[in-house]
Scaffold this motif. Structure first.
Motif, short mmCIF file in Angstrom:
data_model
loop_
_atom_site.label_atom_id
_atom_site.label_comp_id
_atom_site.label_asym_id
_atom_site.label_seq_id
_atom_site.Cartn_x
_atom_site.Cartn_y
_atom_site.Cartn_z
N PHE A 108 0.83 -1.18 0.00
CA PHE A 108 0.00 0.00 0.00
C PHE A 108 0.87 1.24 0.00
O PHE A 108 2.07 1.16 0.26
N SER A 109 0.31 2.38 -0.31
CA SER A 109 1.07 3.62 -0.35
C SER A 109 0.75 4.46 0.88
O SER A 109 -0.29 4.29 1.52
N ALA A 110 1.68 5.35 1.20
CA ALA A 110 1.50 6.21 2.36
C ALA A 110 1.86 7.65 2.02
O ALA A 110 2.80 7.90 1.27
N LEU A 154 -2.07 7.37 10.65
CA LEU A 154 -3.42 6.88 10.36
C LEU A 154 -3.38 5.82 9.27
O LEU A 154 -2.54 5.89 8.37
N MET A 155 -4.30 4.87 9.34
CA MET A 155 -4.44 3.87 8.30
C MET A 155 -5.92 3.72 7.98
O MET A 155 -6.75 3.68 8.89
N ALA A 156 -6.22 3.63 6.69
CA ALA A 156 -7.61 3.44 6.26
C ALA A 156 -8.12 2.09 6.73
O ALA A 156 -7.39 1.08 6.71
N GLU A 215 -4.44 5.71 1.80
CA GLU A 215 -4.34 4.38 2.41
C GLU A 215 -3.69 4.46 3.78
O GLU A 215 -4.08 3.77 4.71
N CYS A 216 -2.69 5.31 3.89
CA CYS A 216 -1.98 5.49 5.15
C CYS A 216 -1.40 6.90 5.17
O CYS A 216 -0.98 7.42 4.15
N ILE A 217 -1.41 7.50 6.34
CA ILE A 217 -0.76 8.80 6.53
C ILE A 217 0.28 8.62 7.63
O ILE A 217 -0.06 8.31 8.77
N LEU A 218 1.56 8.76 7.24
CA LEU A 218 2.63 8.66 8.22
C LEU A 218 2.77 10.00 8.92
O LEU A 218 3.18 10.98 8.32
N ASP A 274 14.75 13.12 1.49
CA ASP A 274 15.54 13.73 0.42
C ASP A 274 14.55 14.19 -0.64
O ASP A 274 14.04 13.39 -1.42
N ILE A 275 14.27 15.48 -0.62
CA ILE A 275 13.26 16.04 -1.52
C ILE A 275 13.68 15.89 -2.98
O ILE A 275 12.86 15.63 -3.85
N PHE A 276 14.97 16.03 -3.27
CA PHE A 276 15.46 15.97 -4.64
C PHE A 276 15.26 14.58 -5.25
O PHE A 276 14.74 14.44 -6.35
N THR A 277 15.65 13.52 -4.52
CA THR A 277 15.54 12.17 -5.07
C THR A 277 14.20 11.51 -4.75
O THR A 277 13.93 10.41 -5.23
N ARG A 278 13.40 12.18 -3.92
CA ARG A 278 12.10 11.66 -3.49
C ARG A 278 12.24 10.34 -2.73
O ARG A 278 11.43 9.43 -2.88
N GLU A 279 13.28 10.26 -1.92
CA GLU A 279 13.52 9.08 -1.11
C GLU A 279 13.46 9.45 0.37
O GLU A 279 13.73 10.59 0.75
N MET A 280 13.15 8.46 1.17
CA MET A 280 13.15 8.64 2.61
C MET A 280 13.95 7.51 3.23
O MET A 280 13.77 6.34 2.88
N THR A 281 14.85 7.86 4.12
CA THR A 281 15.53 6.86 4.93
C THR A 281 14.73 6.79 6.22
O THR A 281 14.51 7.80 6.89
N TRP A 282 14.30 5.58 6.54
CA TRP A 282 13.40 5.39 7.69
C TRP A 282 13.68 4.02 8.26
O TRP A 282 13.70 3.03 7.53
N PHE A 283 13.93 3.93 9.56
CA PHE A 283 14.33 2.69 10.19
C PHE A 283 15.53 2.10 9.45
O PHE A 283 15.59 0.91 9.17
#
Length: 104
Positions: A1-3, A13-15, A74-77, A90-99
């Motif tokens: 699913f997407s968030a 939140l999750m739907a 579907e989900c709001i982080l 990283d706004i430029f590459t549209r990536e997130m490092t998480w955990f």
């Protein structure tokens, strides 16, 4: 699913329909607790929170998630989960490092 990543949201939140799919696919009981208080959207509308549960993210950690009917995503982080996972965006590459893992 997407968030949706929402640094302005205080909670994650999750739907309801996504939560139900997860429960079915994992043969997991819902395990929903009653929320201690109501949540409101940015517009001030009261959200239809069905309960609170824990959801495991890959092999990282369990997140507290508010299960909401009629959620627009579907989900709001929210900032709670982003902080817990020490998220770096990283706004430029549209990536997130998480955990300690890369997410696109």
């Amino acid at each position: 699913f997407s968030a949706l990543i929402d640094t302005g949201a205080s909670r994650t939140l999750m739907a309801l329909h996504v939560f139900n799919k997860i429960c079915l696919s994992l043969h997991r009981p819902p395990l929903i607790q009653k929320p201690p208080y109501q949540l409101q959207s940015v517009s001030g509308q009261t959200l239809d929170v069905k309960g609170i549960t824990q959801v495991k993210v890959r092999n990282a950690a369990s997140l507290q998630v508010y299960v909401v009917a009629n959620l627009g995503h579907e989900c709001i982080l929210g900032i709670d989960s982003l902080r817990k996972g020490k998220a770096q965006l990283d706004i430029f590459t549209r990536e997130m490092t998480w955990f300690q893992g890369k997410w696109i």
